[in-house]
Design an enzyme around this catalytic site. Structure first.
Site, PDB file in Angstrom:
ATOM      1  N   VAL A  16       5.686   8.108  -6.871  1.00 24.36           N
ATOM      2  CA  VAL A  16       4.696   9.165  -6.666  1.00 24.36           C
ATOM      3  C   VAL A  16       4.804  10.264  -7.726  1.00 24.36           C
ATOM      4  CG1 VAL A  16       3.932  10.972  -5.075  1.00 24.36           C
ATOM      5  CG2 VAL A  16       4.591   8.737  -4.191  1.00 24.36           C
ATOM      6  N   GLY A  17       6.035  10.734  -7.961  1.00 19.48           N
ATOM      7  CA  GLY A  17       6.220  11.831  -8.916  1.00 19.48           C
ATOM      8  C   GLY A  17       5.747  11.443 -10.315  1.00 19.48           C
ATOM      9  N   TYR A 137      13.632   8.350   8.690  1.00 25.29           N
ATOM     10  CA  TYR A 137      12.793   8.871   7.597  1.00 25.29           C
ATOM     11  C   TYR A 137      11.675   9.746   8.157  1.00 25.29           C
ATOM     12  CZ  TYR A 137       9.591   8.622   3.587  1.00 25.29           C
ATOM     13  OH  TYR A 137       8.747   8.932   2.546  1.00 25.29           O
ATOM     14  N   ASN A 166       0.675   3.851   3.068  1.00 28.10           N
ATOM     15  CA  ASN A 166       1.560   3.002   2.247  1.00 28.10           C
ATOM     16  C   ASN A 166       1.053   2.974   0.802  1.00 28.10           C
ATOM     17  OD1 ASN A 166       2.356   2.406   4.898  1.00 28.10           O
ATOM     18  ND2 ASN A 166       2.993   0.340   4.336  1.00 28.10           N
ATOM     19  N   LEU A 167       1.964   3.236  -0.127  1.00 30.49           N
ATOM     20  CA  LEU A 167       1.590   3.369  -1.540  1.00 30.49           C
ATOM     21  C   LEU A 167       2.109   2.199  -2.358  1.00 30.49           C
ATOM     22  CD1 LEU A 167       2.699   7.080  -1.778  1.00 30.49           C
ATOM     23  CD2 LEU A 167       0.334   6.268  -1.679  1.00 30.49           C
TER      24      LEU A 167
HETATM   25  P1  GDP Z   1       6.302  -0.406   6.715  1.00 31.39           P
HETATM   26  O1  GDP Z   1       4.860  -0.034   6.634  1.00 31.39           O
HETATM   27  O2  GDP Z   1       7.213   0.755   6.923  1.00 31.39           O
HETATM   28  O3  GDP Z   1       6.526  -1.489   7.754  1.00 31.39           O
HETATM   29  O4  GDP Z   1       6.683  -0.930   5.251  1.00 31.39           O
HETATM   30  P2  GDP Z   1       6.886  -2.306   4.442  1.00 31.39           P
HETATM   31  O5  GDP Z   1       5.993  -2.211   3.263  1.00 31.39           O
HETATM   32  O6  GDP Z   1       8.344  -2.473   4.145  1.00 31.39           O
HETATM   33  O7  GDP Z   1       6.447  -3.516   5.369  1.00 31.39           O
HETATM   34  C1  GDP Z   1       5.121  -3.762   5.739  1.00 31.39           C
HETATM   35  C2  GDP Z   1       4.991  -5.105   6.459  1.00 31.39           C
HETATM   36  O8  GDP Z   1       5.126  -6.163   5.501  1.00 31.39           O
HETATM   37  C3  GDP Z   1       6.010  -5.386   7.571  1.00 31.39           C
HETATM   38  O9  GDP Z   1       5.310  -6.012   8.639  1.00 31.39           O
HETATM   39  C4  GDP Z   1       6.956  -6.390   6.894  1.00 31.39           C
HETATM   40  O10 GDP Z   1       7.610  -7.224   7.838  1.00 31.39           O
HETATM   41  C5  GDP Z   1       5.989  -7.184   6.021  1.00 31.39           C
HETATM   42  N1  GDP Z   1       6.605  -7.914   4.895  1.00 31.39           N
HETATM   43  C6  GDP Z   1       6.416  -9.228   4.604  1.00 31.39           C
HETATM   44  N2  GDP Z   1       7.135  -9.615   3.537  1.00 31.39           N
HETATM   45  C7  GDP Z   1       7.785  -8.498   3.102  1.00 31.39           C
HETATM   46  C8  GDP Z   1       8.670  -8.249   2.009  1.00 31.39           C
HETATM   47  O11 GDP Z   1       9.019  -9.103   1.213  1.00 31.39           O
HETATM   48  N3  GDP Z   1       9.121  -6.955   1.869  1.00 31.39           N
HETATM   49  C9  GDP Z   1       8.755  -5.949   2.739  1.00 31.39           C
HETATM   50  N4  GDP Z   1       9.230  -4.713   2.552  1.00 31.39           N
HETATM   51  N5  GDP Z   1       7.929  -6.184   3.788  1.00 31.39           N
HETATM   52  C10 GDP Z   1       7.446  -7.424   3.972  1.00 31.39           C
END
Ligand code: GDP
Length: 313
Positions: A16-17, A137, A166-167
């Protein structure tokens, strides 16, 4: 902000920054201050105070935070709570004490309750229990919002708060376990293509939906809010559009050009089942997102390919 105002961006090496600095510089702001972590430790109040007394920033963007994907958040609650509290508890009071004209604090849409009404309105804050995977968080971010609002109410300090959805984009964290879903999948799918794999595992069930905002759009919205919003109430920043994780995975596979099979690893958490912002408040102020998801993924993918050997993995 004037083009020669002293503008301090905290967290300028992050997703972001770095986008805020990019956007400020591209818009002709000539006095953007963005020291590295080595130059200024944001959790050290003495260092920050000296820096602010010397450089006299007039405007402050707080984009510094410990951030991570669902797994990192779920497994390191102590670090997510403590580091974020430390950074904001240093920067917000010192900004006020050193005469900063205006401050923008970035929260997150994970501050909202797990099962709140969708699309999520700003008024949903503190109306129910949080999603457990990122509660630490979220609590830190809620404390930051409340501190800004308290300063505004008690001392008239112009501290405003934006809640980005989500970014994703250039300079994201592409680590295989610590990242958010877009960089995590991009890297895994790129590696699958390079290794000619026929199958990969993605986390959860693929059914949750999320809203994704390209980080340059967020930067644009932050500058817009700094210039035109003085309210005490928080403001959502998003697109208002949502997509399931399964469809997002398909989109990334298409753009990478990999046609293998996706296996859903349900031992990994899904997180909140649905998350999409109501952005009517931001729209009514006069701001709209410009980069759609397909374009944003294309831009992020080309950045990733270019920097694959030198980025945070
Ligand atoms: P959230 O919005 O805090 O849940 O942030 P995330 O971006 O980490 O995850 C979003 C969704 O994507 C969740 O349902 C995860 O289980 C799914 N997901 C699927 N594959 C991945 C992966 O490889 N990395 C992450 N971070 N999430 C994943």
């Amino acid at each position: 902000m004037n083009k020669d105002s002293a503008i301090f961006v905290a967290g300028a090496r992050g997703l972001v920054g770095s986008a805020i600095v990019r956007r400020l510089q591209a818009s002709g702001y000539t006095n953007v201050l963005y020291p590295s972590r080595q130059e200024l430790d944001l959790s050290d109040a003495d260092q920050v105070k000296k820096y602010f007394e010397g450089m006299k920033p007039e405007y402050v963007f707080i984009a510094a935070a410990k951030v991570g994907g669902i797994l990192a958040n779920n497994t390191q609650p102590v670090e997510f709570l403590l580091e974020n509290l430390k950074i904001q508890n240093t920067l917000i009071p010192i900004s006020y004490e050193c005469g900063v004209k205006k401050l923008l604090f970035l929260g997150s849409t994970c501050i909202y309750p797990k099962f709140c009404e969708q699309p999520i309105k700003e008024s949903a804050l503190l109306s129910g229990p949080l999603e457990p995977t990122n509660e630490a968080y979220a609590i830190a971010k809620i404390a930051g919002i409340k501190l800004c609002q308290a300063y505004k109410k008690e001392y008239g300090f112009n501290a405003i708060c934006a809640q980005p959805t989500n970014l994703y984009g250039p300079n994201d964290n592409f680590s295989s376990t610590g990242s958010h879903v877009i960089p995590g999948l991009m890297r895994r799918i790129m590696e699958a293509k390079e290794a000619k794999l026929e199958k990969i595992a993605c986390w959860g069930t693929g059914t949750p939906t999320r809203e994704f905002l390209f980080v340059d759009d967020l930067a644009d919205a932050c500058i817009f809010l700094m210039d035109s919003y003085d309210g005490i109430d928080i403001v959502n920043v998003g697109t208002g559009d949502e997509i399931s994780i399964a469809d997002l995975t398909k989109l990334i596979c298409e753009q990478v050009g990999w046609e293998g099979e996706i296996e859903w690893d349900t031992s990994k958490p899904d997180g909140t089942p649905r998350k999409v912002c109501d952005i009517s408040k931001l729209k009514s102020l006069g701001w709209n997102p410009k980069v759609d998801l397909a374009k944003g993924i294309e831009l992020t993918l080309s950045w990733f390919k270019e920097h694959q050997n030198s980025i945070r993995t």
